[in-house]
Design a protein around this motif. Sequence first.
Motif, PDB file in Angstrom:
ATOM      1  N   THR A  73       0.752  -2.578   2.533  1.00 53.79           N
ATOM      2  CA  THR A  73       1.001  -4.022   2.576  1.00 53.79           C
ATOM      3  C   THR A  73       2.497  -4.317   2.628  1.00 53.79           C
ATOM      4  O   THR A  73       2.934  -5.204   3.360  1.00 53.79           O
ATOM      5  CB  THR A  73       0.369  -4.712   1.348  1.00 53.79           C
ATOM      6  OG1 THR A  73      -1.021  -4.413   1.320  1.00 53.79           O
ATOM      7  CG2 THR A  73       0.562  -6.214   1.379  1.00 53.79           C
ATOM      8  N   LYS A  83      -0.836  -2.989  10.727  1.00 57.60           N
ATOM      9  CA  LYS A  83      -0.869  -2.873   9.267  1.00 57.60           C
ATOM     10  C   LYS A  83      -2.272  -3.163   8.729  1.00 57.60           C
ATOM     11  O   LYS A  83      -2.755  -2.454   7.852  1.00 57.60           O
ATOM     12  CB  LYS A  83       0.146  -3.851   8.661  1.00 57.60           C
ATOM     13  CG  LYS A  83       0.365  -3.662   7.192  1.00 57.60           C
ATOM     14  CD  LYS A  83       1.335  -4.691   6.628  1.00 57.60           C
ATOM     15  CE  LYS A  83       2.734  -4.418   7.079  1.00 57.60           C
ATOM     16  NZ  LYS A  83       3.718  -5.236   6.323  1.00 57.60           N
ATOM     17  N   LEU A  84      -2.913  -4.193   9.271  1.00 60.36           N
ATOM     18  CA  LEU A  84      -4.258  -4.543   8.807  1.00 60.36           C
ATOM     19  C   LEU A  84      -5.235  -3.409   9.104  1.00 60.36           C
ATOM     20  O   LEU A  84      -6.042  -3.042   8.254  1.00 60.36           O
ATOM     21  CB  LEU A  84      -4.738  -5.844   9.448  1.00 60.36           C
ATOM     22  CG  LEU A  84      -6.129  -6.333   9.029  1.00 60.36           C
ATOM     23  CD1 LEU A  84      -6.230  -6.493   7.514  1.00 60.36           C
ATOM     24  CD2 LEU A  84      -6.468  -7.630   9.735  1.00 60.36           C
ATOM     25  N   TRP A  87      -4.569  -0.626   6.671  1.00 65.25           N
ATOM     26  CA  TRP A  87      -5.023  -1.001   5.328  1.00 65.25           C
ATOM     27  C   TRP A  87      -6.536  -0.846   5.213  1.00 65.25           C
ATOM     28  O   TRP A  87      -7.038  -0.250   4.251  1.00 65.25           O
ATOM     29  CB  TRP A  87      -4.591  -2.441   5.035  1.00 65.25           C
ATOM     30  CG  TRP A  87      -4.764  -2.863   3.616  1.00 65.25           C
ATOM     31  CD1 TRP A  87      -3.818  -2.833   2.634  1.00 65.25           C
ATOM     32  CD2 TRP A  87      -5.955  -3.405   3.009  1.00 65.25           C
ATOM     33  NE1 TRP A  87      -4.353  -3.310   1.452  1.00 65.25           N
ATOM     34  CE2 TRP A  87      -5.658  -3.663   1.661  1.00 65.25           C
ATOM     35  CE3 TRP A  87      -7.235  -3.678   3.476  1.00 65.25           C
ATOM     36  CZ2 TRP A  87      -6.593  -4.199   0.776  1.00 65.25           C
ATOM     37  CZ3 TRP A  87      -8.171  -4.204   2.596  1.00 65.25           C
ATOM     38  CH2 TRP A  87      -7.840  -4.459   1.259  1.00 65.25           C
ATOM     39  N   GLN A 130      -3.848  -8.625  -1.211  1.00 61.90           N
ATOM     40  CA  GLN A 130      -3.102  -7.801  -0.259  1.00 61.90           C
ATOM     41  C   GLN A 130      -3.492  -8.154   1.173  1.00 61.90           C
ATOM     42  O   GLN A 130      -2.617  -8.250   2.053  1.00 61.90           O
ATOM     43  CB  GLN A 130      -3.338  -6.317  -0.526  1.00 61.90           C
ATOM     44  CG  GLN A 130      -2.675  -5.818  -1.791  1.00 61.90           C
ATOM     45  CD  GLN A 130      -2.945  -4.348  -2.043  1.00 61.90           C
ATOM     46  OE1 GLN A 130      -3.510  -3.643  -1.219  1.00 61.90           O
ATOM     47  NE2 GLN A 130      -2.527  -3.866  -3.205  1.00 61.90           N
ATOM     48  N   GLU A 133      -1.719 -11.275   2.154  1.00 58.82           N
ATOM     49  CA  GLU A 133      -0.310 -11.045   2.486  1.00 58.82           C
ATOM     50  C   GLU A 133      -0.150 -10.555   3.918  1.00 58.82           C
ATOM     51  O   GLU A 133       0.737 -11.010   4.650  1.00 58.82           O
ATOM     52  CB  GLU A 133       0.302 -10.011   1.543  1.00 58.82           C
ATOM     53  CG  GLU A 133       0.618 -10.520   0.161  1.00 58.82           C
ATOM     54  CD  GLU A 133       1.249  -9.430  -0.694  1.00 58.82           C
ATOM     55  OE1 GLU A 133       2.207  -8.780  -0.227  1.00 58.82           O
ATOM     56  OE2 GLU A 133       0.764  -9.231  -1.824  1.00 58.82           O
ATOM     57  N   ILE A 134      -0.990  -9.620   4.322  1.00 63.53           N
ATOM     58  CA  ILE A 134      -0.907  -9.079   5.679  1.00 63.53           C
ATOM     59  C   ILE A 134      -1.231 -10.165   6.701  1.00 63.53           C
ATOM     60  O   ILE A 134      -0.539 -10.304   7.720  1.00 63.53           O
ATOM     61  CB  ILE A 134      -1.849  -7.868   5.843  1.00 63.53           C
ATOM     62  CG1 ILE A 134      -1.394  -6.710   4.955  1.00 63.53           C
ATOM     63  CG2 ILE A 134      -1.913  -7.431   7.309  1.00 63.53           C
ATOM     64  CD1 ILE A 134      -2.390  -5.557   4.851  1.00 63.53           C
TER      65      ILE A 134
END
Length: 194
Positions: A73, A83-84, A87, A130, A133-134
């Motif tokens: 994150t 990033k997602l 994650w 989290q 946030e992403i």
Amino acid sequence: MPPEALTPERILEATEDVLRRYGPAKATVVDVARALGVSHGSVYRHFRTKAALREAVTDRWLERSVGQLATITATAGQPAPVKLRRWLSALFDAKRKKAGDDPELFATYGVLIEENSGVVDEHLRELTGQLREIIEEGVRAGQFAVEDTAVAAQAVFDATARFHDPCHAAEWRSPTIGDEFTAVSDLLLNGLRA
């Protein structure tokens, strides 16, 4: 040489070992005390009840995967869609690994979910936080088009439940589960894109 001081950390380590050996239904505080070479009263000085001890060991266990996800994150300079995906993959991998490598502690986690434990509720809030946030990062960068990031984060979490909710653990051994995870992730990412 004086005996090692009894600390909450030592108790939690011993509890994990006892849970692995006996499982959540049979493990007792007396077993933990015996493994540490102390009286069960000494354990109760640090953890007032068996439930408190079980919650603490589960919290410690869950924090190991949350830390890895927090690192993803916080990674700077990476597009939010990448990033997602990282994650979601890391969460699925962590849950699958816990179910396969640590079945007794995974069973304890299942027991706590059934008890609606505050530890589990906090874990779920942390995970969706989290995700939010992403998604917010992706909105700011013009990579995601989302009106309400909290709703979107919860929707992504709910849509991927099959890949992280312990009630689906038996399905994670399927030879097609990786392809199914990719299909759901692709669909979600396409739906979030600006």
